[in-house]
Design an enzyme around this catalytic site. Structure first.
Site, PDB file in Angstrom:
ATOM      1  NE  ARG B  69      57.714 -10.073  24.336  1.00  0.00           N
ATOM      2  CZ  ARG B  69      58.022  -8.785  24.250  1.00  0.00           C
ATOM      3  NH1 ARG B  69      58.847  -8.355  23.308  1.00  0.00           N
ATOM      4  NH2 ARG B  69      57.560  -7.926  25.124  1.00  0.00           N
ATOM      5  CG  ASN B  99      61.574  -6.070  20.386  1.00  0.00           C
ATOM      6  OD1 ASN B  99      60.790  -6.364  19.492  1.00  0.00           O
ATOM      7  ND2 ASN B  99      61.176  -5.812  21.619  1.00  0.00           N
ATOM      8  CG  HIS B 186      60.963   3.933  22.317  1.00  0.00           C
ATOM      9  ND1 HIS B 186      59.771   3.759  22.957  1.00  0.00           N
ATOM     10  CD2 HIS B 186      61.871   4.219  23.286  1.00  0.00           C
ATOM     11  CE1 HIS B 186      59.947   3.926  24.274  1.00  0.00           C
ATOM     12  NE2 HIS B 186      61.202   4.198  24.498  1.00  0.00           N
ATOM     13  CG  HIS B 239      54.970   3.872  21.910  1.00  0.00           C
ATOM     14  ND1 HIS B 239      55.216   2.565  22.220  1.00  0.00           N
ATOM     15  CD2 HIS B 239      56.185   4.468  21.895  1.00  0.00           C
ATOM     16  CE1 HIS B 239      56.502   2.377  22.390  1.00  0.00           C
ATOM     17  NE2 HIS B 239      57.113   3.508  22.198  1.00  0.00           N
ATOM     18  CG  ASP B 312      52.981   0.111  22.232  1.00  0.00           C
ATOM     19  OD1 ASP B 312      53.937  -0.434  21.647  1.00  0.00           O
ATOM     20  OD2 ASP B 312      53.128   1.004  23.084  1.00  0.00           O
TER      21      ASP B 312
END
Lengths: 344, 436
Positions: B69, B99, B186, B239, B312
């Site tokens: 973040r 991201n 992903h 994941h 994660d």
């Protein structure tokens, strides 16, 4: 009617012998409310047979009252209608039901674009909660929204439809309609046809009608039948004529185009051809089989127009009529449960 | 010269296979000696002596999947809350997804986040990052992978969205192979998963939530294996959550394709039944799968098909979780619960202690060529000292992370971090009075 079926539905039969006058007398008694296990009415799944039958029986009493009669049972009770998703019949039906049983109603205008859908749910709930309503009737486009609301407000929550999840009062009014027309539900063969995947009405009806002992078939294109639904005690068909063979009731569902992604069916024309009900296909059902539809109907898509207007066969208008009585019973039961407090 | 001596401690070092009572000498941030107390002998007179009965000394955790973040979404996780949470969780190295805002698709943004040194002002784990595979994660244009690699990118990924377009993926794989960097995916076919709110199955039908079929993961993994075979890239699936996905990886490994994968604790500990009350703590991406998927993920951990376990960590603010399930933000806070949830694989008898630790330290360090993951002499002294049997209860409200949402709320666990060390420097020490 077989002897076995008669005994299984003896309660219903007794009820049907009850005179209109007796029903009206009971309706006017505030003590005769239906008993709930919970102070919220969020869904049919998990409701016991006695609770469901209690609501239907109470609604049956209300259904006998003269249309202009206002009962005083919920005097002083405030009902807020929160319809985050557009609705005409359900909102009006709840509004009318609340007024007819003596409650005060506030229609909260939340479905307009000024409130960003979904995101404002809890803010709205907290604000409304501060006004101390007794009952919040909510429709919301997201599944589970009513359960979520119930955890953040002091009021009782009545689910008027949450996403694709449940629409309990619709299932109750469908059951009341069937019961008033046929006298019983146990043992009936009922086909629910059309867009099952996107239908909260289908889910609530599957839970309710199977709890009351009906045999349920689903008829739907494979693209509109959700995963694992056969585990819910239903028989699935992709052929309408085969699926409705010998059934007592054909319950049609609207193609919920607003919830669809565009790849479920090639065209409305093809859908009507394969899954739309007309007189010829209906001949596969039991003689005098009845037709139901929660509305709003798409004539020429899931049902042939002439069939929808066939008063001998169609229960569609009666369903709307029963909606008010059922919602009166639900509001009353919820209000009564609130007074009693949570189960100790 | 600064010297620290861990005196007759339980050393668990997957890189050497040591799982025994040992003494460890740390000199100037490096492991100088590690071995049996007899071999190592008495502590040097000038060393700081540390002994902790019953505690285990292991390589610091290397968490290969963290949403930082930072920059851009610091209301969900600030830099200090991120680093405090990591070191409290025993994590000495973490690898962040691109991201962020701006996206880590340029060398400047990336190097601003990365920190492969202890922080002089404030304790911090080592922070690495994946470079964005496509410019602004647009799924169309390859980002400047070469420049990103020079700036320290340890691999390339689109973060929480897949590299969807097959041609774009092929080019990225070719290019990343040239740079000798892995591509992290992903794995989700977004077209098939469109509108999905939870795992597709009987439970999604009962709840009236739109389903994300397990096949959305399977399809993407199958395609990517085909392209990995074509390009020879080091391909890594993040994941992993489905039985068939794990099976595809198993078969690709048998075939000799350069493929690895990780999973996260929710996928071997929980299944989609957890969502039955629409509790948004269980709103994750990928979604919690069926019980048979969960068991297959566990089997993949046990037989080594799954190489690593990552936290994660996907911090979300409270408001984003206070929404109806279908539209609630996906993800949970994971940094502070990784160690006990992985140790559970050991205490439940699924993995040897050394393998459990390997999956969260040595394996990701080797896979991404990161410092740490070993306490062999000469290694950097990134370490975690923990009490393996000490029980506590997971409480999101007690997290140092700004994100308090965990699918393991209220769960009792065993394994408590006592202290975390980076380059021989203690960066975290548990409050002895801390009961939580």
């Amino acid at each position: 009617m077989s002897g076995q079926r008669r005994s299984a539905s003896s309660k219903a039969d007794t009820q049907s012998k009850t005179s209109t006058n007796e029903l009206m007398t009971s309706a006017r008694s505030p003590e005769a409310f239906a008993r709930l296990d919970d102070q919220h009415l969020l869904g049919i799944e998990g409701m016991t047979r006695p609770v469901i039958e209690g609501l239907i029986d109470r609604a049956n009493q209300f259904a006998e009252l003269p249309s202009r009669e206002i009962l005083p049972h919920l005097k002083g009770v405030t009902v807020f209608n929160l319809f985050f998703e557009n609705s005409t019949r359900t909102r009006v039906s709840f509004d009318l039901a609340a007024r007819k049983i003596g409650a005060s109603v506030v229609n909260v205008p939340v479905s307009t674009s000024s409130i960003k859908k979904g995101e404002s749910l809890l803010d709205t709930a907290v604000t409304l909660n501060a006004m101390h309503p007794d009952i919040l009737v909510m429709r919301h486009q997201n599944s589970g929204a009513s359960l979520m609301l119930s955890r953040h407000v002091d009021a009782s929550v009545v689910n008027a439809g949450d996403g694709r999840h449940e629409h309990p009062t619709q299932a109750l009014l469908d059951a009341l309609t069937i019961k008033r027309r046929l006298g019983h539900i146990t043992g009936l063969k009922i086909a629910i046809c059309g867009d099952i995947a996107n239908s909260r009405v289908a889910r609530s009806n599957i839970h309710l009608l199977s709890t009351l002992g009906a045999e349920i078939r689903l008829v739907s294109p494979s693209t509109l039948l959700p995963a694992g639904i056969s585990n819910m005690g239903v028989e699935c068909h992709h052929d309408l004529m085969e699926g409705i063979e010998g059934v007592d009731i054909v319950m049609l569902l609207r193609l919920q185009t607003e919830r669809m992604q565009g790849t479920e069916t090639p065209s409305q024309r093809e859908f009507f051809h394969l899954f739309g009900l007309d007189a010829a296909k209906l001949s596969e059902a039991a003689p005098k089989a009845l037709i139901m539809h929660p509305g709003p109907m798409n004539r020429g898509v899931e049902i042939d127009s002439a069939l929808a207007d066939d008063v001998e066969r169609s229960l569609i208008t009666m369903q709307v009529d029963m909606g008010v009585a059922v919602r009166m019973a639900c509001l009353e039961a919820v209000a009564a449960k609130r007074q009693e407090g949570p189960l100790s | 010269m600064s010297r620290i001596f861990f005196d007759r401690i339980h050393l668990a070092d997957p890189s050497t296979g040591r799982d025994e009572t040992a003494s460890v000498l740390v000199e100037d941030g490096l492991v100088a000696a590690a071995g049996s107390p007899h071999e190592i002998g008495p502590p040097p007179s000038d060393a700081t002596l540390i002994s902790a009965e019953g505690a285990i000394l292991a390589p610091g955790l290397v968490d290969m999947r963290v949403q930082s973040r930072n920059p851009g979404h610091t209301y969900q996780e600030s830099r200090t809350s991120l680093t405090d949470a990591a070191i409290a969780g025993g994590i000495t190295t973490m690898v962040c997804l691109p991201n962020t805002n701006p996206v880590l698709d340029n060398p400047d943004s990336l190097s601003a986040l990365v920190r492969n040194e202890g922080d002089d002002d404030r304790p911090s784990p080592r922070i690495f990052a994946y470079g964005a595979a496509t410019r602004n994660l647009d799924n169309e244009h390859m980002a400047e992978l070469g420049l990103l690699a020079e700036a320290g990118a340890v691999g390339f990924t689109n973060g929480i969205i897949p590299i969807s377009d097959s041609l774009v993926m092929r080019r990225i794989m070719d290019y990343a192979a040239m740079l000798d960097k892995p591509v992290i995916q992903h794995a989700e076919d977004m077209a098939l998963a469109a509108g999905g709110e939870m795992h597709e199955g009987e439970n999604s039908t009962r709840l009236g939530l739109r389903g994300i079929p397990a096949e959305a993961e399977e399809i993407m993994i199958a395609r990517d294996i085909t392209l990995a075979r074509l390009t020879g890239v080091r391909y890594h699936i993040a994941h992993i959550s489905t039985a068939r996905g794990v099976d595809l990886v198993r078969r690709a490994k048998d075939e000799g394709i350069s493929i690895t994968c990780d999973t996260a604790p929710p996928y071997y500990l929980l299944n989609d039944l957890a969502t039955l009350q629409y509790d948004t703590r269980f709103q994750l991406s990928p979604p919690l799968r069926s019980e048979s998927d969960r068991q297959a993920v566990l089997d993949g951990i046990i037989d080594g098909t799954i190489d690593c376990i990552a936290s994660d960590h996907a911090p979300q603010d409270r408001d984003a979780k206070l929404l109806p399930f279908g539209i609630a933000a996906r993800g949970s806070s994971g940094l502070e619960t990784l160690l006990p949830l992985v140790l559970g694989l050991y205490t439940s008898g699924y993995l040897p202690l050394i393998r459990a630790i390997e999956m969260i330290s040595t394996a990701p360090a080797v896979l991404l060529d990161l410092p740490g993951g070993s306490l062999a002499p000469g290694s950097v002294a990134d370490m975690v000292l923990f009490a393996p049997e000490r029980g506590w209860q997971i409480r999101g409200s007690a997290f140092r992370s700004l994100s308090k949402s965990t699918p393991f709320e209220g769960q009792p666990v065993q394994g408590k971090v006592l202290s975390t060390w980076i380059a021989g420097k203690k960066v975290f020490e548990a409050d002895v009075t801390d009961a939580g």
